[in-house]
Design an enzyme around this catalytic site. Sequence first.
Site, PDB file in Angstrom:
ATOM      1  CG  HIS A 151     -12.182 -24.682 -17.611  1.00 18.42           C
ATOM      2  ND1 HIS A 151     -11.008 -24.437 -18.121  1.00 18.42           N
ATOM      3  CD2 HIS A 151     -11.707 -25.253 -16.137  1.00 18.42           C
ATOM      4  CE1 HIS A 151     -10.016 -24.598 -17.099  1.00 18.42           C
ATOM      5  NE2 HIS A 151     -10.421 -25.141 -16.027  1.00 18.42           N
TER       6      HIS A 151
ATOM      7  CG  HIS B 144     -13.658 -30.185 -14.498  1.00 16.74           C
ATOM      8  ND1 HIS B 144     -12.955 -29.339 -15.642  1.00 16.74           N
ATOM      9  CD2 HIS B 144     -13.301 -29.701 -13.494  1.00 16.74           C
ATOM     10  CE1 HIS B 144     -11.986 -28.625 -14.788  1.00 16.74           C
ATOM     11  NE2 HIS B 144     -12.207 -29.020 -13.604  1.00 16.74           N
TER      12      HIS B 144
ATOM     13  CG  ASP C  19     -14.065 -25.959 -12.881  1.00 17.83           C
ATOM     14  OD1 ASP C  19     -13.802 -26.817 -12.252  1.00 17.83           O
ATOM     15  OD2 ASP C  19     -13.709 -25.076 -13.350  1.00 17.83           O
TER      16      ASP C  19
ATOM     17  CG  PHE D 139     -17.056 -34.345  -5.256  1.00 24.47           C
ATOM     18  CD1 PHE D 139     -17.615 -33.132  -5.922  1.00 24.47           C
ATOM     19  CD2 PHE D 139     -17.605 -35.580  -5.645  1.00 24.47           C
ATOM     20  CE1 PHE D 139     -18.651 -33.134  -6.442  1.00 24.47           C
ATOM     21  CE2 PHE D 139     -18.786 -35.694  -6.294  1.00 24.47           C
ATOM     22  CZ  PHE D 139     -19.353 -34.584  -6.728  1.00 24.47           C
ATOM     23  NE  ARG D 140     -12.787 -27.443  -3.832  1.00 23.19           N
ATOM     24  CZ  ARG D 140     -12.119 -27.013  -4.874  1.00 23.19           C
ATOM     25  NH1 ARG D 140     -10.942 -27.382  -5.298  1.00 23.19           N
ATOM     26  NH2 ARG D 140     -12.595 -25.610  -5.215  1.00 23.19           N
TER      27      ARG D 140
ATOM     28  CG  HIS E  98      -6.445 -24.902 -15.867  1.00 20.35           C
ATOM     29  ND1 HIS E  98      -7.721 -24.561 -15.101  1.00 20.35           N
ATOM     30  CD2 HIS E  98      -5.806 -23.489 -16.077  1.00 20.35           C
ATOM     31  CE1 HIS E  98      -7.773 -23.067 -14.772  1.00 20.35           C
ATOM     32  NE2 HIS E  98      -6.852 -22.436 -15.333  1.00 20.35           N
TER      33      HIS E  98
ATOM     34  CG  ASN F 129      -7.597 -29.169  -7.704  1.00 13.38           C
ATOM     35  OD1 ASN F 129      -8.440 -30.015  -7.667  1.00 13.38           O
ATOM     36  ND2 ASN F 129      -7.949 -28.003  -7.672  1.00 13.38           N
TER      37      ASN F 129
HETATM   38  C1  NCD Z   1     -10.780 -24.971  -9.418  1.00 14.98           C
HETATM   39  C2  NCD Z   1     -10.752 -25.288  -7.947  1.00 14.98           C
HETATM   40  O1  NCD Z   1     -11.142 -24.560  -7.207  1.00 14.98           O
HETATM   41  O2  NCD Z   1     -10.203 -26.484  -7.712  1.00 14.98           O
HETATM   42  N1  NCD Z   1     -10.915 -23.496  -9.476  1.00 14.98           N
HETATM   43  C3  NCD Z   1     -11.567 -22.709 -10.691  1.00 14.98           C
HETATM   44  O3  NCD Z   1     -11.248 -21.679 -10.784  1.00 14.98           O
HETATM   45  N2  NCD Z   1     -11.816 -23.417 -11.757  1.00 14.98           N
HETATM   46  C4  NCD Z   1      -9.632 -25.233 -10.266  1.00 14.98           C
HETATM   47  C5  NCD Z   1      -9.673 -25.338 -11.777  1.00 14.98           C
HETATM   48  O4  NCD Z   1     -10.414 -26.193 -12.309  1.00 14.98           O
HETATM   49  O5  NCD Z   1      -9.036 -24.490 -12.385  1.00 14.98           O
HETATM   50 ZN    ZN Z   2     -11.528 -27.449 -12.464  1.00 17.28          ZN
HETATM   51 ZN    ZN Z   3      -9.224 -25.559 -14.383  1.00 18.22          ZN
END
Ligand code: NCD
Ligand code: ZN
Ligand code: ZN
Length: 425
Positions: free
Chosen positions: A224, A58, A291, A61-62, A176, A92
């Site tokens: 998570h 999880h 995460d 890497f944007r 999620h 995402n």
């Molecule tokens: C994650 C993100 O910033 O992409 N943010 C988070 O608070 N965990 C998205 C996610 O895993 O819910």
């Molecule tokens: Zn996440």
């Molecule tokens: Zn999440």
Amino acid sequence: MKSMEVVIEGNCYISGRLERCCIGIDGGKITAIAKDLDGEKVHSFDGKLVLPAAVDAHVHFRDPGFTQKEDFSTGSLSALCGGVTCVFDMPNTRPATINLASLRDKKKIASSKSLVDFGLFAGVKPGTNVASLSKEAIGFKLYLGSTTGELLVPDIASIKKEISDIGASGKILAVHAEDEGMRNKDVEKNLDDHLRNRSNSLETSAIKKIIRNAGKDCKLHICHVSTRDSLSLVTGVPNLTSEVAPHHFLLDRSGNLGAFGKVNPPLRKREDRQAMFQALKDGAFDVIASDHAPHTIEEKEEDFDYAPSGVPGVETMVPLVMQHVRDKHLELSGAIRRLCERPAEIFGVPKGRIAVGYDADLMIFDMAKISIIKADALHSKCGWTPYEGMNAVFPKAVFLRGRLMVEDGSQVGERMGRDVLAGQV
Ligand code: NCD
Ligand code: ZN
Ligand code: ZN
Ligand code: ZN
């Protein structure tokens, strides 16, 4: 005796035990394990731990779309320096990874930039073409609560067909689990407010709903998990695996982190954090995953209410866990199971174990060498960490498919990350 391409010797973790031996490697795979082996290239780590490298199921890497926060080069270097040689990246991004074109585009980006092997998740929305994505995605991701990105699906009924298609494909549906319908939307000024808006019951409600709606139809992976009451819900359910993130068993809302501790699901009360840690000791959770959700310092310094949710962690996950192993607060076998063996097994990649036929992904530890975590020394583009000042044991060396990639905190090997599905059918 035939000489192997690479031999690594040390105190190796094999079949649940540490023993002094040699690991023989050809073509990036482990091909022999024996007391003594000859190699063209021999790496000796006398007295050091030789462990399977971690698979982080999880990360965010944007890339593409939010490369001011992270990109596949910086994220994967951060992973590697923390002992992670394989990551599964979440959908995402911008564009979101929800169709074949965006999945293939991201695959090109990752193939050209990644220092570690990777799999890519595809997002699930009403209308997602599961059949076309399932051959090229490591799994599917469903967001039942709003968080970073635009993939919210508040109503499970709207994706009934997609869920059964995922079931038919045999792929995992990672969830999620926060119930959007129960979320409070009051203005938030601090971590207490964030927790009040996203109380524990959002998580337990969403877990119950997804099990009720999808439990028999497809394999679920609950991301998570963060509350004590969720533990019984994710234990002993057929076709269901669960994941915990380091921030939920190491941090809680009392930490004075401000928006730097804003994350979904939220950092909870101390009792929940302690319950997560105790559950780890007791054998709960299949997977520890970071995460890793980097945001820039600038973004985190906005008003609390506007600051994005998410904390980085791909580089600190293994080192923090190893510190607890060192302190005898966690067992090595439980750590390896959740960081390496189970994530690889659940998602079907030949990693996470020191055994013949597996990828020669290894991390080497000198357990006498404790470091203090400092953002300056980490490799994520975001430049901060919620674990600043904590003790940790970083790997002394990291191998990806037999090649030495990191030594004493610096990259030494050339980029060779690839899609874990390439070559598999
Ligand atoms: C994650 C993100 O910033 O992409 N943010 C988070 O608070 N965990 C998205 C996610 O895993 O819910
Ligand atoms: Zn996440
Ligand atoms: Zn999440
Ligand atoms: Zn500890």
